[in-house]
Design an enzyme around this catalytic site. Structure first.
Site, PDB file in Angstrom:
ATOM      1  N   GLU A 267     -30.223 -65.440 -32.452  1.00 13.99           N
ATOM      2  CA  GLU A 267     -29.997 -66.272 -33.725  1.00 13.99           C
ATOM      3  C   GLU A 267     -29.619 -67.621 -33.423  1.00 13.99           C
ATOM      4  OE1 GLU A 267     -26.803 -64.646 -36.066  1.00 13.99           O
ATOM      5  OE2 GLU A 267     -27.710 -62.478 -35.949  1.00 13.99           O
TER       6      GLU A 267
ATOM      7  N   GLU B 195     -23.965 -57.560 -32.932  1.00 13.05           N
ATOM      8  CA  GLU B 195     -22.410 -57.823 -32.827  1.00 13.05           C
ATOM      9  C   GLU B 195     -21.645 -56.568 -32.820  1.00 13.05           C
ATOM     10  OE1 GLU B 195     -22.534 -60.379 -36.429  1.00 13.05           O
ATOM     11  OE2 GLU B 195     -22.679 -62.232 -35.028  1.00 13.05           O
TER      12      GLU B 195
END
Length: 732
Positions: free
Chosen positions: A270, A203
């Site tokens: 994820e 991220e």
């Protein structure tokens, strides 16, 4: 002058395979004719012994485990040793409830072995390189690893932020720093065969610097591929990642993406956010693996609840008076903070298994989805059950090559009309690695009711029904208020319809309380109205309606029929209005005395299960103590449910309550849904003073795509059709 020499000796099972002597060299190459290839299924390791010599003899000697394997992208598909790989993975933070960020070797080994036992084959080191022994254990026991660089800058970018704040982005002052981190990860971990993917971090948006880092690693290492999810938010350097990696993408959106983008293999680094009572509809992601070759699995978020023991209490965010806080948002593990499995692991093990079964009354078909393992390494145990009891069992040895199918005859013949089930277990060393159940069709027998007489006593407040060894009292204002069998009272407070469940973590974040609040009001404040009593010689029928506040004029109908042996039939029905949101649950809430502690039941189990998380459950006979049925999620919430229940026995000190029905859901806890709803820690729950039995026609699923808005899938909600609950109870 004597130069240092290095002696390299390669062994397999203590046998010398090859050796070399080199002068001042930091690399070497062996050629093996028939190598034992490393994979998560077959983690073959060689021992490399390196001896450094000088003119006086041995200077240093080390031993290193090494593996031989090939991992690359072939025609757009990631392949391990030439075969399409599927990641049944999990993310894992290094965390201990006792020592925080320091995790011991023993705890780590426990994690790895637990993953293997539950068919998890891959680990993402979220979001930093782990301790070296993590990779040693993955090499030894067999887990595919995404080794992730220590980089996350999520706090610098968002749709709400000025894009000038993003780092590292294209800012040249950050390039050397991140390249140094990448190099440190590579140099330390490069010899581990379990590491098949380098990840550039987590991220951190996109940009040129991350692309330069990917090129740096490619130039260093052609035996692995590069992963980076952040480019899904910034496509300016799309070639940064060799893989299309996304997070928490819904199944329907993955399918939409894959129909138009076929240039890279696709994974979810994820997914299936495992926060609290979660992981609903996990099976839908597994179905994608079989439908789309480019979809190559994912990594559940995440492995362990992150919480700390402090002053004898398990604490989470905010408990240390720090603000701001995400509170229990780090409690999203497949295992609890103490490393014991949550009930969710039952579903993960089933969905992640590598053998699919197709069963009917004549045959059993096995589809072996292992890449390198023949099923002759396992024993197939076949059990025939009647009414939940094993009546026949047979062990079978089978031959089924990797990625092939085989069909065997069902060894058992069923002819009479009873409820039979066939349980199949694939076992090795007493450990089950795959399983399936086939439930035979049958027609339930009509039960003949007792012919014993009943006596009915009625006044303007109550209706009493008396028979052999029992008496029941119905209040004309409150409903069923007393059931005595053999002089033992069972019911503590009046029985009430219930439509509410305590919020799960997913519910909290998708505004469940706001959306479904009217059903909480209906559960607490429905107006009970006595209709009539119908007296027969051997039975008595007592009818009520319930007016549900703020839900329109449609009434709920509840009828109790009492028979001469003490059996009480319950029939409840309700037609919701199309204009109202569907109810979370439809059932009755019994508040019994707290000595009603042990539950044995015939239904789906053994672990708690829900209509969107019961693929891994099996019909059978199971038992538990009510005290143990309050699942210790960090945040108290709905828990302990069982689906497809047919029979329940609740045992007290001197009494037993039997409940029977064709197909219902139930839970038994020491707390009402409202008490669970009001607590944020388990020590905030009241001391046990009753046993709360919820009997539901159905309860909505728990969801689990994410925990910031994702709702229960439509097919796992209660619809707007007429709802009907029918069961019977009796003292024993």
């Amino acid at each position: 002058m004597f130069h240092k020499l290095s002696v390299y000796t390669l062994k397999y099972n203590d046998e010398i395979i090859a050796s070399q002597i080199k002068e001042d060299s930091t690399s070497l190459q062996f050629e093996l004719d028939h190598p034992h290839l490393w994979s998560a299924e077959k983690p073959h390791l060689y021992t490399l012994i390196i001896e450094v010599m000088d003119g006086e003899g041995l200077v240093e000697c080390i031993s290193q485990q090494v593996g031989v394997r090939e991992f690359k992208i072939v025609n757009g598909i990631m392949c391990i040793n030439g075969q399409r790989i599927i990641f049944h993975g999990v993310n894992r933070h290094e965390f201990s409830a006792y020592t925080g960020r320091h995790v011991s070797y023993e705890e780590t080994k426990q994690d790895i072995l637990n993953m293997k036992a539950h068919n998890i084959n891959a680990l993402r080191t979220s979001h930093y390189p782990n301790q070296s022994f993590v990779y040693d254990l993955c090499d030894e026991y067999g887990l595919y690893v995404i080794d992730e660089m220590n980089l996350e800058t999520h706090g610098t970018w968002s749709e709400y932020f000025d894009k000038e704040h993003i780092i590292p982005d294209n800012k040249p002052e950050w390039l050397d720093i991140i390249l140094d981190r990448a190099n440190s990860m590579y140099e330390r971990d490069k010899n581990h065969p379990s590491i098949i993917i380098w990840s550039l971090g987590n991220e951190s948006h996109g940009g040129k610097n991350l692309y330069e880092m990917s090129q740096f690693l490619r130039n260093k290492d052609q035996s692995r591929v590069i992963h980076y999810e952040g480019i899904s938010h910034d496509r300016s350097y799309n070639e940064t990642s060799d893989i299309e990696s996304q997070m928490y993408t819904y199944v329907k959106d993955i399918e939409k993406y894959l129909t138009t983008h076929q240039d890279k293999p696709f994974i979810l680094c994820e997914y299936a956010h495992s926060m609290g009572n979660s992981n609903g509809a996990l099976f839908k992601y597994i179905d994608l693996e079989k439908k789309y070759p480019l979809y190559q699995g994912g990594f559940i978020w995440d492995y362990i609840d992150q919480a700390l023991y402090h002053d004898g209490k398990l604490c989470y965010g905010g408990d240390f008076k720090e603000r701001p806080s995400d509170y229990d948002f780090c409690g999203n593990g497949l295992v609890f903070a103490n490393r014991k499995n949550t009930p969710k692991m039952q579903e993960v093990k089933y969905c992640y298994q590598y053998v699919d079964f197709t069963i009917n009354e004549q045959e059993i078909k096995l589809d072996n989805r292992y890449l390198f393992t023949d099923l002759n390494e396992y024993t197939l145990q076949i059990d025939l059950l009647c009414d939940g009891y094993v009546i026949k069992s047979q062990n079978v040895m089978i031959e089924c090559a990797p990625q092939s199918t085989t069909t065997i005859k069902n060894p058992f013949v069923v002819e009479d009309n009873k409820e039979y089930a066939l349980n199949i277990y694939l076992k090795k060393d007493n450990q089950v690695y795959a399983y399936e159940q086939y439930i035979y069709n049958y027609e339930p027998q009509t039960v003949k009711n007792s012919s014993l007489p009943v006596k009915v006593v009625e006044d303007y407040l109550n209706v009493g029904v008396v028979g052999k060894d029992f008496n029941v009292i119905f209040s004309k204002q409150k409903g069923l208020v007393s059931y005595r069998y053999h002089q033992e009272e069972y019911i503590r407070v009046p029985v009430k319809p219930n439509f509410f469940r305590a919020s799960t973590n997913n519910d909290v974040e998708n505004k469940y309380g706001y959306r479904y609040g009217e059903w909480l009001t209906a559960s607490l404040y429905a107006k009970c109205q006595f209709v009539r009593v119908v007296k027969e010689e051997t039975s008595c029928k007592i009818e009520y309606t319930y007016d549900l506040p703020r839900l329109g004029d449609e009434l709920l109908y509840l009828t109790y029929t009492v028979y001469g042996d003490g059996k009480v039939e319950v029939d409840m029905s309700y037609q919701p209005l199309a204009s109202n949101i569907g109810m979370p649950a439809f059932g009755l809430l019994f508040q019994l005395y707290k000595d009603m502690e042990h539950v044995s039941y015939y239904g789906f189990g053994p672990e708690e299960n829900y209509i969107d998380r019961n693929k891994g459950a099996m019909l059978g006979r199971y038992g538990y103590n009510v005290t143990d049925n309050c699942t210790p999620y960090l945040y108290p919430q709905e828990c302990g449910n069982r689906t497809h229940v047919k029979e329940v026995l609740i045992h007290g000190e001197n009494k037993v309550l039997l409940l029977e029905g064709d197909d219902f859901e139930m839970s038994a806890l020491h707390y009402t849904p409202y008490e669970l709803e009001n607590a944020r820690h388990h020590d905030e729950l009241p001391e046990a003073y009753q046993t709360v039995l919820c009997i539901n026609e159905k309860q909505m699923g728990v969801a689990g795509d994410d925990t910031w808005g994702a709702k229960t899938h439509e097919e796992f909600l209660l619809d707007k059709n007429k709802h009907h609950l029918h069961f019977a109870f009796k003292g024993e």
